[in-house]
Scaffold this active site. Sequence first.
Site, PDB file in Angstrom:
ATOM      1  N   SER A 102      53.779  47.038  33.768  1.00  0.00           N
ATOM      2  CA  SER A 102      52.569  47.653  34.321  1.00  0.00           C
ATOM      3  C   SER A 102      52.385  47.354  35.803  1.00  0.00           C
ATOM      4  O   SER A 102      51.498  47.932  36.445  1.00  0.00           O
ATOM      5  CB  SER A 102      51.327  47.166  33.565  1.00  0.00           C
ATOM      6  OG  SER A 102      50.997  45.849  33.937  1.00  0.00           O
ATOM      7  N   LYS A 119      47.519  41.101  36.811  1.00  0.00           N
ATOM      8  CA  LYS A 119      46.960  42.361  37.298  1.00  0.00           C
ATOM      9  C   LYS A 119      46.345  42.157  38.686  1.00  0.00           C
ATOM     10  O   LYS A 119      46.136  41.032  39.135  1.00  0.00           O
ATOM     11  CB  LYS A 119      45.869  42.874  36.347  1.00  0.00           C
ATOM     12  CG  LYS A 119      46.362  43.267  34.960  1.00  0.00           C
ATOM     13  CD  LYS A 119      47.184  44.527  34.977  1.00  0.00           C
ATOM     14  CE  LYS A 119      47.609  44.938  33.565  1.00  0.00           C
ATOM     15  NZ  LYS A 119      48.558  44.010  32.964  1.00  0.00           N
TER      16      LYS A 119
END
Length: 202
Positions: A125, A162
């Site tokens: 991701s 993230k």
Amino acid sequence: MKDLTQRQQEVLSFISGFTAEHSYPPTIREIAQHFSISVKGAYDHLNALKKKGFLRLEDKRSRTIGIIQPPREEEPHTVCIPILGTVAAGKPILAEENWEGTVEVPRSMLKAQKEYFALQVRGDSMIEAGILDGDTAIIEKSPIAHNGEIVVALVDEAVTLKRFFKEANRIRLQPENPHFSPIYSQNVQILGRLHSIIRYYH
């Protein structure tokens, strides 16, 4: 030769380690950034080391620092950072803090007086940030982060990697892959900020 202060010893050790690692000395600005001090503060330390006979310094020109006398107790050029488990660059995955060995990192890459740990990256991701499945993430321990920084965060007992954004009444953990959705939560614990990535080619 006069005795060195603790900070002068640290500066001399940094210069020695940096020079050994790169085959050239650091600039005054690089020294200032490493120790989070002003350029003038770094120059004052260098000038003191020159007066005490430890350095050769040609005015303020770039990369002209030469070591005359090495640090008395020179530190190793690398630091062993513990690998504490796995972090998801995808959906959060449960990650217990298990010692999985260590990774050696050049001391000159690390900030002085900061603590670090490493995690193995799983998932894709964060590929548009240059972080790939199988990479080793070097994390600077920190309970806080600024908007836009890449962090290791604990969300609902799971650890994920993230980009951090603080919104009005929640935290947004943003992936760097258009095929993944952001994670929104009001209960996010920051474990650290991404410092660097190590990648091995086989």
